[in-house]
Design a protein around this motif. Structure first.
Motif, PDB file in Angstrom:
ATOM      1  N   UNK A  11       1.247  -0.773   6.587  1.00 11.10           N
ATOM      2  CA  UNK A  11       0.613   0.215   5.723  1.00 11.10           C
ATOM      3  C   UNK A  11      -0.830  -0.119   5.409  1.00 11.10           C
ATOM      4  N   UNK A  12      -1.130  -1.395   5.146  1.00  9.95           N
ATOM      5  CA  UNK A  12      -2.506  -1.770   4.811  1.00  9.95           C
ATOM      6  C   UNK A  12      -3.423  -1.599   6.020  1.00  9.95           C
ATOM      7  N   UNK A  13      -2.945  -1.950   7.199  1.00 10.25           N
ATOM      8  CA  UNK A  13      -3.753  -1.737   8.407  1.00 10.25           C
ATOM      9  C   UNK A  13      -3.976  -0.244   8.649  1.00 10.25           C
ATOM     10  N   UNK A  14      -2.957   0.564   8.352  1.00  7.65           N
ATOM     11  CA  UNK A  14      -3.094   2.008   8.521  1.00  7.65           C
ATOM     12  C   UNK A  14      -4.154   2.556   7.567  1.00  7.65           C
ATOM     13  N   UNK A  60       5.061   7.435   5.893  1.00 10.14           N
ATOM     14  CA  UNK A  60       6.055   6.795   5.028  1.00 10.14           C
ATOM     15  C   UNK A  60       6.463   5.440   5.611  1.00 10.14           C
ATOM     16  N   UNK A  61       5.844   4.366   5.067  1.00 11.95           N
ATOM     17  CA  UNK A  61       6.140   2.998   5.488  1.00 11.95           C
ATOM     18  C   UNK A  61       6.985   2.238   4.473  1.00 11.95           C
ATOM     19  N   UNK A  62       6.990   2.662   3.217  1.00 13.65           N
ATOM     20  CA  UNK A  62       7.664   1.897   2.164  1.00 13.65           C
ATOM     21  C   UNK A  62       9.147   1.739   2.475  1.00 13.65           C
ATOM     22  N   UNK A  63       9.618   0.495   2.453  1.00  9.51           N
ATOM     23  CA  UNK A  63      11.025   0.239   2.780  1.00  9.51           C
ATOM     24  C   UNK A  63      11.383  -1.204   2.455  1.00  9.51           C
ATOM     25  N   UNK A  65       1.425  -5.727  18.910  1.00  8.28           N
ATOM     26  CA  UNK A  65       0.348  -6.089  17.984  1.00  8.28           C
ATOM     27  C   UNK A  65       0.030  -4.927  17.064  1.00  8.28           C
ATOM     28  N   UNK A  66      -0.367  -5.260  15.837  1.00  2.56           N
ATOM     29  CA  UNK A  66      -0.626  -4.227  14.835  1.00  2.56           C
ATOM     30  C   UNK A  66      -1.718  -3.245  15.261  1.00  2.56           C
ATOM     31  N   UNK A 106      -2.802   2.448  16.553  1.00  2.00           N
ATOM     32  CA  UNK A 106      -3.208   3.468  17.520  1.00  2.00           C
ATOM     33  C   UNK A 106      -2.059   4.406  17.844  1.00  2.00           C
ATOM     34  N   UNK A 107      -0.850   3.875  17.876  1.00  2.79           N
ATOM     35  CA  UNK A 107       0.321   4.724  18.123  1.00  2.79           C
ATOM     36  C   UNK A 107       0.515   5.722  16.986  1.00  2.79           C
ATOM     37  N   UNK A 108       0.377   5.264  15.757  1.00 10.99           N
ATOM     38  CA  UNK A 108       0.533   6.173  14.616  1.00 10.99           C
ATOM     39  C   UNK A 108      -0.564   7.235  14.595  1.00 10.99           C
TER      40      UNK A 108
END
Length: 349
Positions: free
Chosen positions: A32-35, A99-102, A236-237, A242-244
């Motif tokens: 999430x932070x990288x996003x 939505x990454x929170x989990x 790798x993040x 890039x995928x997201x």
């Protein structure tokens, strides 16, 4: 309670250009932070909102490079709180949701399955309901390759059945079903992504790569669950982000996309590679001195191979090689030894 940390008014967006509001849940965590950093820098005319409860695996230090940007806002809160979520969507002009929170620690899911259901399933339902009522243009749900269950010989594509084998994976599979039901019933433009193990800077120390690195930096052994022959594909993040972005820009509502890497490594081989890198050794007896074999979890899938042709058809492919990615990751943890507190206990694979 609705807690907002921002220099802007609650409904403000940057002026000029095409304006969008993007909500990232779990934005103080690893992916999430990288996003958020990427979105803030790539789209300065957009308003990027970070919603995070700030559990132990999250830190606002992950966002220090953007926390003063005018198009970034942090809100502390729990996705399971309907009042907070409804208020958030009423106050903010949200167009896109990531939505990454989990809850994600597999070992913990065997101990506290009800908490994983509460956060991963019920929290997703609360978020979906509010997003649907707000009429967002895209809702991207981050799931996991573990929903496929163990696969020895066959690569799983998006049409393969979900066969989760631990409470964490089961909670993510259940949440996926709810997400996709909102497309079928309400035509809420949802997209489900399933990724391999993502690694890189900022990752909390309960995950296998940062845990091994942090322990080796302290001259401690790498804990190997069971035989250590379980293998994982590592992404790798930078490639994950890039995928997201590709899914955000080109993904088709109602679809599922695998985000996979072709690089696969057993956990014991991962430990050996890190030992070789960080301890400058190649002797067999030296490797063994840095390994600590511990009891395995109740069930540990051997591997999760995935086929990502569908996402690659949209123009995405992994670009960061394993040698480059792991080198940069080790360098980051060397340079930031106090970013996280060292933890003991079981290792998440």
């Amino acid at each position: 309670m609705f807690v907002s940390h921002t220099r802007e008014s609650s409904s403000a967006k940057p002026k000029g250009g095409v304006q969008k509001g993007v909500l990232v849940t779990g934005g103080a965590g690893f992916i999430g932070s990288h996003m958020i950093i990427t979105l803030v820098e790539k789209f300065p005319q957009w308003q990027i909102i970070n919603l995070d409860k700030l559990d132990s695996c999250s830190s606002l230090k992950n966002l220090s490079s953007v926390d003063q940007r005018p198009n970034y806002k942090f809100i502390q809160g729990d996705i399971c709180n309907p009042y907070l979520i409804n208020t958030l969507f009423e106050r903010e002009n949200i167009d896109i949701v990531f939505h990454f929170a989990a809850q994600t620690h597999v070992d913990h899911s065997f101990r506290w399955p009800a908490e994983f259901k509460r956060v991963n399933v019920d929290g997703t339902r609360v978020l979906l309901k509010a997003a649907c009522e707000a009429g967002v243009e895209k809702f991207i749900y981050a799931s996991t390759d573990e929903v496929y269950g163990e696969s020895i010989d066959k690569e799983c594509d998006e049409f393969c059945p979900r066969q989760p084998s631990n409470p964490y994976a089961a909670s993510k599979a259940a949440a996926e079903s709810i997400v996709l039901s909102y497309w079928k019933k309400y035509k809420l433009p949802v997209i489900v992504t399933r990724s391999n193990n993502v690694y890189g800077p900022h990752q909390y120390l309960e995950k296998v790569i940062p845990k091994f690195i942090s322990l080796l930096l302290l001259n401690k052994k790498c804990p190997i669950q069971g035989s250590g022959l379980q293998s994982r594909h590592f992404l790798h993040t930078d490639d994950a982000i890039e995928a997201f972005l590709t899914v955000m820009e080109k993904g088709v509502p109602g679809e599922i996309y695998n985000m996979g890497s072709n690089f696969e490594l057993s956990i014991i081989q991962l430990a050996r590679e890190l030992i070789k890198m960080m301890k400058s050794t190649s002797a067999e007896e030296d490797f063994n001195n840095w390994l600590d074999f511990v009891e395995d979890r109740p069930h540990n899938d051997l591997r999760y191979p995935m086929n990502s042709d569908k996402l690659q058809g949209l123009g995405w492919k992994p670009c960061v090689t394993w040698p480059e990615g792991i080198r940069k990751t080790v360098e980051w943890y060397r340079a930031h030894p106090n970013h996280w507190s060292v933890i003991e206990g079981s290792t998440q694979l």
